[in-house]
Design an enzyme around this catalytic site. Structure first.
Site, PDB file in Angstrom:
ATOM      1  N   ASP A 137      -8.294   4.445  -5.825  1.00  0.00           N
ATOM      2  CA  ASP A 137      -7.311   4.558  -4.748  1.00  0.00           C
ATOM      3  C   ASP A 137      -6.930   6.035  -4.640  1.00  0.00           C
ATOM      4  OD1 ASP A 137      -5.019   4.778  -3.242  1.00  0.00           O
ATOM      5  OD2 ASP A 137      -3.917   3.194  -4.290  1.00  0.00           O
ATOM      6  N   CYS A 180       7.032   0.995  -3.409  1.00  0.00           N
ATOM      7  CA  CYS A 180       5.947  -0.001  -3.524  1.00  0.00           C
ATOM      8  C   CYS A 180       5.326   0.049  -4.908  1.00  0.00           C
ATOM      9  CB  CYS A 180       4.874   0.188  -2.455  1.00  0.00           C
ATOM     10  SG  CYS A 180       5.484  -0.062  -0.792  1.00  0.00           S
ATOM     11  N   HIS A 198       0.135   1.154  -6.922  1.00  0.00           N
ATOM     12  CA  HIS A 198       0.886   0.802  -5.713  1.00  0.00           C
ATOM     13  C   HIS A 198       0.634  -0.682  -5.443  1.00  0.00           C
ATOM     14  CE1 HIS A 198       1.632   0.763  -1.330  1.00  0.00           C
ATOM     15  NE2 HIS A 198       2.245   1.920  -1.458  1.00  0.00           N
ATOM     16  N   LYS A 215      -1.881  10.407   5.444  1.00  0.00           N
ATOM     17  CA  LYS A 215      -1.308  11.246   4.386  1.00  0.00           C
ATOM     18  C   LYS A 215      -2.025  12.592   4.318  1.00  0.00           C
ATOM     19  CE  LYS A 215      -0.133   7.305   1.446  1.00  0.00           C
ATOM     20  NZ  LYS A 215       1.244   6.958   1.783  1.00  0.00           N
ATOM     21  N   GLN A 231      -3.055   9.169  -2.525  1.00  0.00           N
ATOM     22  CA  GLN A 231      -2.246  10.359  -2.829  1.00  0.00           C
ATOM     23  C   GLN A 231      -3.106  11.562  -3.194  1.00  0.00           C
ATOM     24  OE1 GLN A 231       1.034  10.560  -2.433  1.00  0.00           O
ATOM     25  NE2 GLN A 231       1.186   8.422  -1.852  1.00  0.00           N
TER      26      GLN A 231
END
Lengths: 399, 133
Positions: free
Chosen positions: A194, A358, A117, A220, A197
């Site tokens: 990261d 993104c 991203h 999220k 998600q």
């Protein structure tokens, strides 16, 4: 068993039809218990934390620190001091890219992957510009899987940092995090994952993963916007300097010099986002009350069904066929631009994302202008899949 | 087609399907820009789709040509062109394009969330008209 009733927004309609919300990779909806927790904080114990000698401040501080403990348990950190609250994933990565400046030497490599991203690319580019380091990018194959051979080539004794996504937001690929971390550790590189998600879909265990840092966003994960998490190994956090100066992060201040608090407060300058931290705590408690593993496997079944049905629709091309997929499906309708498909789905009350997500370098790598992305969550059901398929079929007749 | 004919046509639409089929058809009829004009210099990037815009100013009249990679955006461009093309800078600056889109119930396409480049395109047209005025 339906958890849909826990999410008030799912009762609303969109464009005159019951809402089908399939944009969960952008943000998840919030259960009533989270909304209530935030409300309750403002209605009953709003006060600034870690100061003021009064009952309200005590209660606010306790509620926020309980949220920190909930996060520690959620990611299986060894102690709550390893949990730094941030505004979100993006701020957590920017924090790291700032405090790690002194550890990067000119000419060293910062290694990322083609799946990243923008928020796991741009802060590193900025760091590279400041320090004279260079960015190296681990390739993916045409299906959206990390190329582990290329990772072995890119990760060398010259690598200072490996920063990579646990789950691709654009394609849904689950990356081989444990292998990548092991490869990076073999060359003494710092590892940053990261998890924006992944937190929604995978069980998290930072100790088992063995990474140095893990970052994710609350919003999220059924929590409010504006709250996120940086997990960092405690001994490492202790070695790092602050990035923002102000209240909360200091131990002692004079006009000549200041000394700083220990982690996590060293990295939390100013009044923190107390209400949303409490909201995050409530979201994590909520996740413990529902049979999450069972719901995640139901979600996987929905994604598998949606994928196989989408493939039957003439003109549909699935973008990304990773070996391991989370709850994201990216696709194109050959006749139309993703923006057209997104608009036509929206008109039918089906909320998806259309565009580059993104992920501009990833889209360039795959040779597509963007994709239509349907992303699922625990509250999606068979009806949502049926509506998605109907909407895509109808859209295809327009184009 | 002029603005009145456009408004009259939209009045006949019973549902979103008729309207969007018409917008997409308008888009299909819009001449495409030559690849030599679809260059970065003329691009307005949105996060979902892009728009290319070139213009000429002759005899106090602005002539625009525009294109997009998305069909619906091309249709919306056609509507913008019906309202604003081949007019004097004063006329362009005096035209309330948002009001037209609102009347056609297409205003949401000009909102910031769309990222389709249309909003920025209208700003660019006004800028060009302002500079020529």
């Amino acid at each position: 068993m339906s958890i849909r009733a826990d999410f008030p927004i799912l009762q609303r309609s969109s464009r005159g039809r019951p809402l089908v919300y399939l944009d969960n990779a952008a943000t998840s909806q919030k259960p009533a218990v989270v909304i209530d927790a935030v409300n309750n904080y403002y209605q009953t114990c709003n006060a600034n934390v870690h100061r003021a000698a009064h009952e309200l401040a005590e209660q606010a501080t306790e509620a926020m620190e309980n949220a920190r403990i909930a996060v520690r348990n959620f990611v299986n950190a060894t102690r709550e001091e390893e949990i730094v609250f941030t505004r979100g994933t993006t701020e957590a990565i920017n924090l790291l890219a700032n405090v790690l400046s002194d550890r990067i030497k000119s000419g060293q490599d910062i290694v990322i992957t083609e799946l990243e991203h923008h928020s796991n690319i741009v802060p590193w580019q900025m760091l590279a510009q400041r320090t004279g380091a260079q960015i190296k990018v681990i390739a993916i194959d045409d299906y959206g899987n990390i190329d582990l051979d290329d990772a072995a080539n890119k990760l060398t004794p010259n690598t200072a940092i490996l920063a990579f996504t646990h789950v691709s937001n654009g394609l849904g690929s689950i990356t081989p995090a444990a292998q990548l971390i092991a490869q990076a550790q073999a060359v003494n590189a710092l590892t940053i994952v990261d998890g924006a998600q992944a937190a929604l879909h995978l069980p998290l265990d930072v100790q088992a993963l063995g990474c140095d840092f893990y970052v994710f966003s609350g919003h999220k994960l059924y929590a409010p916007t504006g709250i996120g998490v940086l997990y960092g190994r405690y001994d490492l956090l202790c070695e790092l300097p602050p990035w923002q100066g102000g209240g909360e992060m200091i131990e002692h201040v004079s006009f000549e010099q200041s000394t700083y608090q220990l982690p996590p407060y060293r990295f939390e300058a100013g009044t923190p986002n107390i209400a949303d931290a409490i909201g995050l705590g409530a979201a994590l408690s909520y996740l413990q009350t529902i049979p999450r593993a069972q719901l995640v496997s139901a979600e996987d079944r929905l994604v598998t069904n949606a994928l196989s049905e989408l493939r039957q629709i003439p003109g549909v091309r699935i973008v990304g066929e990773p070996e391991q997929r989370s709850a994201v499906i990216s696709f194109l309708l050959e006749q139309g631009h993703p923006n057209d498909v997104g608009t036509l789905l929206d008109q039918q009350g089906v909320a998806v994302r259309a565009g580059h997500h993104c992920n501009m370098p990833l889209m360039q790598r795959l040779g597509v202008p963007g994709t239509v992305r349907a992303s699922f969550s625990l509250y999606n059901n068979d009806e949502d899949v049926t509506r998605l398929l109907e909407a895509v079929e109808k859209a295809s007749t327009f184009l | 087609m002029d603005i009145q004919a456009l408004k009259d046509t939209f009045e006949f639409f019973d549902d979103w399907e008729d309207k969007y089929r018409f917008v997409i058809d308008l888009g299909k009829d819009l001449p495409t820009l030559d690849t030599s004009q679809r260059v970065d210099e003329n691009i307005i990037r949105g996060c979902q789709s892009q728009v290319w815009l070139v213009h000429e100013f002759r005899d106090n009249t602005l002539h625009f040509a525009m294109d997009s990679d998305a069909h619906i955006v091309r249709g919306l461009i056609s509507i913008v062109l019906i309202a604003l093309n081949d007019r004097s800078p004063e006329e362009i600056l005096a035209t309330d394009i948002e009001a037209l889109f609102e009347e056609l119930q297409l205003l949401s396409h000009l909102s910031a969330t769309r990222g389709n480049g249309l909003r920025a395109m209208i700003q660019r047209i006004r800028q060009v008209a302002g500079a020529a005025n």
